[in-house]
Design a protein around this motif. Structure first.
Motif, PDB file in Angstrom:
ATOM      1  N   GLU A 107      -5.380   7.561 -11.099  1.00  0.00           N
ATOM      2  CA  GLU A 107      -4.858   9.526 -10.561  1.00  0.00           C
ATOM      3  C   GLU A 107      -4.792  10.588 -11.851  1.00  0.00           C
ATOM      4  OE1 GLU A 107      -1.308  10.658  -8.125  1.00  0.00           O
ATOM      5  OE2 GLU A 107      -0.200  10.061  -9.927  1.00  0.00           O
ATOM      6  N   ASP A 159       1.387   4.553  -3.078  1.00  0.00           N
ATOM      7  CA  ASP A 159       1.228   5.642  -2.997  1.00  0.00           C
ATOM      8  C   ASP A 159       2.132   6.701  -3.196  1.00  0.00           C
ATOM      9  OD1 ASP A 159      -1.126   5.116  -2.264  1.00  0.00           O
ATOM     10  OD2 ASP A 159      -0.860   6.030   0.428  1.00  0.00           O
ATOM     11  N   SER A 206       0.698  -1.198   0.213  1.00  0.00           N
ATOM     12  CA  SER A 206       0.265  -0.288   0.060  1.00  0.00           C
ATOM     13  C   SER A 206       0.612   1.391   0.318  1.00  0.00           C
ATOM     14  CB  SER A 206      -0.690  -0.071   1.103  1.00  0.00           C
ATOM     15  OG  SER A 206      -1.389   0.914   1.088  1.00  0.00           O
ATOM     16  N   TYR A 207       1.704   0.947   0.921  1.00  0.00           N
ATOM     17  CA  TYR A 207       2.564   2.507   1.062  1.00  0.00           C
ATOM     18  C   TYR A 207       3.650   2.540  -0.283  1.00  0.00           C
ATOM     19  CZ  TYR A 207       6.933   4.997   2.405  1.00  0.00           C
ATOM     20  OH  TYR A 207       8.050   5.677   1.690  1.00  0.00           O
ATOM     21  N   LYS A 232       3.373   6.122  -7.978  1.00  0.00           N
ATOM     22  CA  LYS A 232       2.137   6.976  -8.830  1.00  0.00           C
ATOM     23  C   LYS A 232       3.054   7.875  -8.644  1.00  0.00           C
ATOM     24  CE  LYS A 232      -1.457   6.652  -5.932  1.00  0.00           C
ATOM     25  NZ  LYS A 232      -2.745   6.822  -5.616  1.00  0.00           N
ATOM     26  N   SER A 233       3.345   8.472  -7.794  1.00  0.00           N
ATOM     27  CA  SER A 233       4.316  10.288  -7.765  1.00  0.00           C
ATOM     28  C   SER A 233       5.227  10.420  -7.513  1.00  0.00           C
ATOM     29  CB  SER A 233       3.866  11.629  -6.927  1.00  0.00           C
ATOM     30  OG  SER A 233       4.080  10.464  -5.386  1.00  0.00           O
TER      31      SER A 233
END
Length: 271
Positions: free
Chosen positions: A93, A56, A52-53, A59-60
């Protein structure tokens, strides 16, 4: 053993002692033991938190893939389910503000810059630096196959990444002699072409393949192809076909029992 499992193990031992002392009846003992065993055998949530980390973060900041420890790669960067979730999350996103007709008209693809940075970590240079070593070679083939198989849009970016690393197709994916036993678990060039027949366009850039090997690659790329692949101009060019009509002619001739090479020669003769 984790702290959680150590604690549960201690409780189970204490329960056994209480039973032996006659402080717990057999029915209660059985029920408690079953619940404790389920808790003891339950998988840790730690890896889910890590995934999960990373979703996140990547993605960026896709270049962060470079920093993923080796012990976590198998459960993240080399896991198709994780990669699919990452690519899906990135697309969501990019397009979260779109809906209805706007989604169709203004849909944003994952930019090439994101792919370039991500692949620097997902398929790092060191992975292709020692292909004389069988373990390195198989690992390199495996991650390329996973990336190609997981996402239809990844192929051109993977090809560009391999070119940047100056990876030689014939070194990474030598062509096995017909009938050779490579081992069921060893990824080879046929697995790559099965995952995406368009990969032949990158492979055939390498002139080190012999004429027979090139024909073998073309035949496999044709056999694994589907109508959507036939629309790809790069795939057609690699196979020596000029347009979709020639592809359809080859399909028809092969359906009668001819090999792809025979079908293509017949098509070329009719030009």
């Amino acid at each position: 053993m984790s702290k959680r499992r150590k604690a549960l193990h201690a409780i189970m031992e204490q329960l056994e002692e209480e039973v032996e002392a006659g402080n717990v009846n057999e029915g209660a003992h059985l029920r408690l033991c079953k619940r404790l065993k389920r808790a003891y055998d339950a998988p840790s949530c730690r890896m889910e938190h890590i995934r999960s980390y990373l979703l996140d973060v990547l993605k960026s900041d896709p270049i962060s893939a470079v920093s993923v420890p080796l012990k976590y790669r198998y459960f993240t960067l080399e896991l198709p389910a994780f990669l699919a979730a990452l690519f899906r999350a990135k697309r969501e996103e990019l397009n979260k503000s779109l809906a209805g007709d706007d989604l169709a008209e203004d849909y944003k693809e994952i930019p090439a810059s994101w792919w370039e940075e991500f692949l620097m970590g997902a398929a790092p240079e060191w992975m292709f630096a020692n292909m004389d070593d069988r373990d390195f070679l198989l690992n390199a083939r495996g991650i390329v196959g996973i990336l190609i198989m997981t996402d239809d849009d990844s192929l051109s970016h993977v090809e560009a990444h391999l070119d940047r690393l100056k990876v030689k197709p014939s070194a990474l994916f030598p062509v096995a002699a017909p009938g050779a036993d490579l081992g069921r678990e060893d990824p080879d060039v046929s697995h790559m072409l099965d995952a995406d027949p368009r990969f032949v366009r990158w492979l055939l850039k390498d002139e080190a393949y012999t004429d027979d090997e090139r024909e073998q690659l073309r035949a496999q790329a044709f056999d694994f192809s589907t109508p959507d692949v036939h629309e790809d101009a790069g795939w057609r060019e690699a196979l020596g076909l000029r347009d979709i009509d020639e592809v359809r002619s080859c399909v028809a001739v092969c359906a009668l029992g001819s090999t792809f090479r025979e079908a293509r020669e017949r098509v070329i003769a009719q030009r």
